[in-house]
Scaffold this active site. Structure first.
Site, PDB file in Angstrom:
ATOM      1  N   GLY A 305     -27.392 -17.561  27.531  1.00  0.00           N
ATOM      2  CA  GLY A 305     -26.869 -18.127  26.541  1.00  0.00           C
ATOM      3  C   GLY A 305     -25.553 -18.847  26.866  1.00  0.00           C
ATOM      4  N   SER A 306     -24.593 -19.329  25.906  1.00  0.00           N
ATOM      5  CA  SER A 306     -23.620 -20.062  25.947  1.00  0.00           C
ATOM      6  C   SER A 306     -22.310 -19.513  26.854  1.00  0.00           C
ATOM      7  CB  SER A 306     -23.025 -20.441  24.316  1.00  0.00           C
ATOM      8  OG  SER A 306     -24.144 -21.168  23.756  1.00  0.00           O
ATOM      9  N   THR A 307     -22.571 -18.124  27.204  1.00  0.00           N
ATOM     10  CA  THR A 307     -21.401 -17.613  28.097  1.00  0.00           C
ATOM     11  C   THR A 307     -21.443 -18.650  29.413  1.00  0.00           C
ATOM     12  OG1 THR A 307     -22.850 -15.984  28.486  1.00  0.00           O
ATOM     13  CG2 THR A 307     -21.235 -15.591  27.099  1.00  0.00           C
TER      14      THR A 307
END
Length: 725
Positions: A305-307
Site C-alpha cells: 500500500g501507500s508506504t
C-alpha cells in the site's frame, strides 16, 4: 606284563601332554589374553566383558535478549525406567522390580495419560528393564514426585533435559523451538533454534566402565570418563520490554478490528538491530500450539500500500527533479501508453486512477500529494516528473525484490509486476507488486538514517557458555547501500513529519505526547482468489522517532475487513509508540513530560508520566532504597525481611517510569505474596526472575488467578501458579 607297563606309560605321557596343552591355553587365555589355536588376541573381548556406558547429556546453550533476560533454556526433567528382572538384587525384605504389572499400569496410565493396555504389555516383557516411550519422558519434578508417592516397586527415574521458554509466547515465529529426538538430544526445529542449532548444541560426554554381574565397579576395573561440553549461548538484539509491548498491541488490535493477522517490528535506525519482531496468530513454544509456521515479517510477501509512495518521492528528490510547491491536479489520473510507459491524459485512455474514497482536493502541491497520500498525485509524479524507468532503478537501489539475507532466516523476496503501464502505476502506490516487512525496514532505514541503508539483524553475539567474555561471533552493523543522499533523506523526512502534524495529514491520529514522530500510513486492498472485491484490507504505518533525528523505526500492519476508520482508531499503535519512546529513553531529554489525558470517565486519573534513571540500590539499606525511590511514583515491592538490598529490578541505570513496578530483594528465604491481579506477564516474569522461585504461568494478557493467597509467605519450595487472560 612289560607290555602292559609300556601301555600305561604311553597313556600317562599322552595325558600329561594334553594336560600341559590345556593348562597352557588356559594360561594364555586368562593371563596373556591369546587363544592358542587361532592365535586370536582376546584383550578386546576381555575388556568388553560387562562393559557399560552412561551418556552424560550436554546442556543446550541459553538464548537471551539484549539485557540478559532468558528467552530459552534447558530445564532438568525425568524419564521413567521400569525394572522387570525378578533376580535384581535388593535390600532385605524389599522388592526391586515391577511385581504387580496390573496395578502399576493402572496408576501410570492415569498419571501419564497413556493407554493402560500398552503400558501393561510393556511391563510384562521378559527383559531386564523397559521404558514407556514418549509419555514417560521429560516429566516435571512435580510429576515425578506424584508418581513416587504411590510407592510402585521397580519404578525408577533417570534425569533428562527439556527445552523451556520462560516468557512463553515471545517473538515465537523468530525464536522457533527445539525438541528432544529419540536419542534424548535437544534439536532445533524452527527459527533461531534451528538456524543456530550447531552453535547451541553441546557435545555429550560419557562414562564407560566394567562392572561385575551385579553391576558394581570393583577396584582395578576399567573406567573411562569424558565430560560433556555445553552449547554456546546466544544473545539477541531483542528487548523484552519492547517485544512484550508489541505483542500487547497485537492483542488490542485483534480485539478492536477482529484482525485475521497482525505483524510488526521495532528497529534501530543507525545499526539495523531489531528490538522487537512478532506476529499474531503466534504460539507458545512450551506447548507448540502452532497454526502457521511462517514468519510473517520475512516469509509473507504482500502488497504494502501507500508506504511505498515514499520511494517515488525519494527518487524524484534525489534526481533533482522535484519541486514540492509545484501544483498538480489531485483528481482522477487517466492515462495512455507510448507502448512502454504510461502518460497522463485529461480523460479516457487506458483507464483512470482514483484516490481512496474517490477524494479530490483539486490543485495541490506535490508535497501535499504525499501528506494526503494521493494515488493520482503519486502517479503524476511517477510519469510527469520522473519516469517509471527511473523509479524501477530506485526499487533496485532500495533492494526490493531481493533477499535481505539476514542471520540465515528463511525469507521470500516478493514479486515485481512491472511490465505493463498499469502495473508501473500501481507499483508506485503499493498495489500489484509484493514486498516483505523485512525489506521495508531495510529500505526505510535509508530515509530515516541520512541515506545509509542498514541491514536488519537479530543475532548480536554467540559466546562461550563457560566464559561470557569469550565471543565466538559478534555482529557488526552493515551498510548495504546508499540509495539516496543525506540531503534527500532530510527533505523527505520533512514531508513525512507533516504527514503526522499537518491538519490534513493521514497520520495525524498517531501523534503521541512524549515526542514528535514522522512517518507514512498505508492501506491496501487484499487480493483473494484473484479479486480485490473481498472487502479485506491491510492497514499499516511506518514511523520514525523522534522526528528531528530518528533513532528507531516502528512498523505495524494488520489485515482485517475494511474499516474506513482504521487510521483513526489508533490506540493500540499509539500505546506501542509511547512505550517505545519511554523504554528507549527518548523522553529523557524532556524533563517535564507532557501530561497524559485519559478519558473523562470514572476510575481514570489524569497524571503526569515521567521517566527516571533507576538508582543503584544493591548493598544499600532498606531505608536508603525507599528514600531513593520516594517521589518517582513507582510501585515498590520489598521482597524479604533483611535490611540490606541484594538485588533489584529494574537494574541500576535502566529507565523506570511513573506507575512502573519496582522489585527490591533483601533476602532469598521468602517473601509475602502480593496481589497479582491485573499484573502483566512482564510484571510476573520480573518477580519470577528476581526471586528465582518456581512460577507456572499460563495464558496471556493480565493476571486473573493466583493459587497462593495474598500475604501468604512463600519460599523456594512453594509452587506458584498464575493464570492470565
Amino acid at each position: 606284563m612289560k607290555r602292559s607297563n609300556r601301555m600305561l606309560l604311553f597313556i600317562f605321557t599322552i595325558t600329561l601332554v594334553v594336560s600341559i596343552l590345556i593348562a597352557s591355553n588356559v594360561f594364555l587365555v586368562s593371563v596373556v589374553k591369546v587363544h592358542a589355536v587361532s592365535n586370536t588376541d582376546l584383550n578386546e573381548y576381555a575388556n568388553s566383558a560387562n562393559m557399560r556406558t552412561e551418556i552424560k547429556k550436554a546442556t543446550r546453550g541459553y538464548i537471551y535478549d539484549r539485557n540478559g533476560t532468558i528467552i530459552a533454556q534447558d530445564n532438568k526433567t525425568y524419564n521413567i525406567v521400569c525394572i522387570l528382572d525378578k533376580n535384581r538384587l535388593a535390600k532385605k525384605n524389599e522388592v526391586a522390580y515391577v511385581d504387580d504389572p496390573g496395578k502399576t499400569a493402572d496408576v501410570l496410565s492415569v498419571l501419564l495419560g497413556g493407554d493402560r493396555e500398552t503400558i501393561y504389555n510393556l511391563l510384562s516383557k521378559d527383559v531386564y528393564q523397559t521404558e514407556l516411550g514418549t509419555i514417560g519422558r521429560n516429566l516435571s519434578k512435580e510429576k515425578k514426585e506424584e508418581i513416587e508417592s504411590y510407592d510402585l516397586n521397580g519404578i525408577e527415574f533417570t534425569s533428562s533435559i527439556k527445552r523451556s521458554y520462560p516468557l512463553g509466547q515471545f517473538a515465537s515465529s523468530l525464536i522457533g523451538f527445539a525438541q528432544s529426538d529419540e536419542s534424548g538430544s535437544t534439536v532445533g526445529k524452527m527459527g533461531i533454534e534451528l538456524i543456530l542449532d550447531e552453535a547451541l548444541s553441546g557435545t555429550d560426554g560419557y562414562r564407560t566402565y566394567q562392572a561385575d554381574k551385579n553391576g558394581f565397579v570393583l577396584p582395578g576395573m576399567k573406567v573411562t570418563e569424558v565430560s560433556s561440553i555445553n552449547g554456546n549461548d546466544v544473545v539477541l538484539t531483542l528487548d523484552k520490554d519492547i517485544q512484550e509491548s508489541l505483542e500487547q498491541a497485537f492483542l488490542q488490535t485483534n480485539e478492536m478490528f477482529n484482525a485475521s493477522r497482525v505483524w510488526g517490528a521495532v528497529m534501530e535506525v543507525d545499526t539495523g538491530k531489531v528490538l522487537a519482531w512478532g506476529q499474531s496468530p503466534s504460539f507458545d513454544p512450551n506447548v507448540l500450539n502452532i497454526t502457521d509456521y511462517n514468519n510473517f515479517g520475512a516469509q509473507l510477501p504482500y502488497e504494502p500500500g501507500s508506504t511505498m509512495k515514499s520511494f517515488v518521492w525519494a527518487a524524484a528528490i534525489n534526481e533533482g527533479m522535484y519541486d514540492g510547491n509545484a501544483q498538480v491536479y489531485s483528481g482522477p489520473y487517466c492515462y495512455k501508453s507510448d507502448g512502454l510507459n504510461p502518460y497522463r491524459v485529461q480523460s479516457g485512455g487506458l483507464g483512470c486512477i482514483t484516490n481512496a474514497s474517490y477524494k479530490n482536493w483539486g490543485m495541490v502541491g506535490y508535497d501535499y500529494g504525499l501528506i494526503l497520500s494521493s494515488n493520482s498525485v503519486t502517479a503524476d509524479l511517477l510519469t510527469q516528473v520522473i519516469n517509471p524507468d527511473i523509479y524501477e532503478d530506485y526499487l533496485d537501489r532500495f533492494h526490493f525484490f531481493q533477499p535481505v539475507e539476514t542471520d540465515g532466516i528463511r525469507e521470500e523476496i516478493g514479486i515485481k509486476h512491472y511490465k505493463w503501464p498499469s502495473e508501473k502505476i500501481t507499483a508506485a502506490y503499493g498495489q500489484g507488486s509484493t514486498v516483505t516487512m523485512l525489506q521495508l525496514l531495510q529500505a526505510y532505514s535509508a530515509i530515516f538514517g541520512d541515506g545509509k541503508m542498514m541491514k536488519p539483524y537479530f543475532i548480536e553475539t554467540v559466546r562461550d557458555s563457560y566464559d561470557s567474555q569469550k565471543i565466538i561471533y559478534q555482529a557488526e552493523p552493515e551498510v548495504v547501500g546508499e540509495p539516496i543522499t543525506a540531503e534527500t533523506a532530510s527533505q523527505l523526512r520533512d514531508i513525512l513529519y507533516r504527514v503526522v502534524y499537518d491538519d490534513q495529514g493521514t497520520g495525524k491520529h498517531y501523534k503521541i505526547p512524549e515526542i514528535e514522530i514522522s512517518g507514512k500510513t498505508g492501506t491496501t486492498q487484499v487480493l483473494v482468489s484473484g479479486s480485490y472485491a473481498s472487502g479485506r484490507t491491510i492497514a499499516s504505518v511506518m514511523m520514525g522517532m523522534p522526528a528531528n533525528d530518528p533513532q528507531y523505526i516502528v512498523y505495524y500492519a494488520f489485515e482485517a475487513a475494511y474499516d474506513r476508520n482504521a487510521h483513526y482508531k489508533t490506540e493500540p499503535i499509539k500505546t506501542l509508540l509511547r512505550k517505545v519512546a519511554m523504554l528507549t529513553n527518548l523522553t529523557a531529554t524532556t524533563p517535564n513530560a507532557e501530561s497524559v489525558d485519559y478519558p473523562e470517565e470514572e476510575g481514570y486519573i489524569k497524571q503526569e508520566i515521567k521517566s527516571y534513571e533507576m538508582p543503584n540500590l544493591v548493598n544499600h539499606s532498606y531505608d536508603y532504597a525507599t528514600s531513593k525511590l520516594d517521589g518517582m511514583g513507582v510501585n515498590t515491592y520489598i521482597l524479604g525481611s533483611s535490611d540490606t538490598v541484594i538485588d533489584q529490578f529494574p537494574k541500576a541505570g535502566e529507565s523506570v517510569s511513573t506507575g512502573q513496578k519496582v522489585f527490591v530483594l533483601t533476602d532469598t528465604g521468602g517473601f509475602y505474596m502480593p496481589d497479582l491481579t491485573g499484573w502483566t506477564k512482564k510484571d510476573v516474569t520480573a518477580l519470577w526472575e528476581i526471586t528465582d522461585f518456581g512460577f507456572k504461568i499460563s495464558g496471556s494478557g493480565q493476571v486473573i488467578y493466583q493459587n497462593v493467597p495474598v500475604e501468604a509467605f512463600v519460599t523456594k519450595d512453594t509452587e506458584i501458579e498464575v493464570e492470565l487472560q
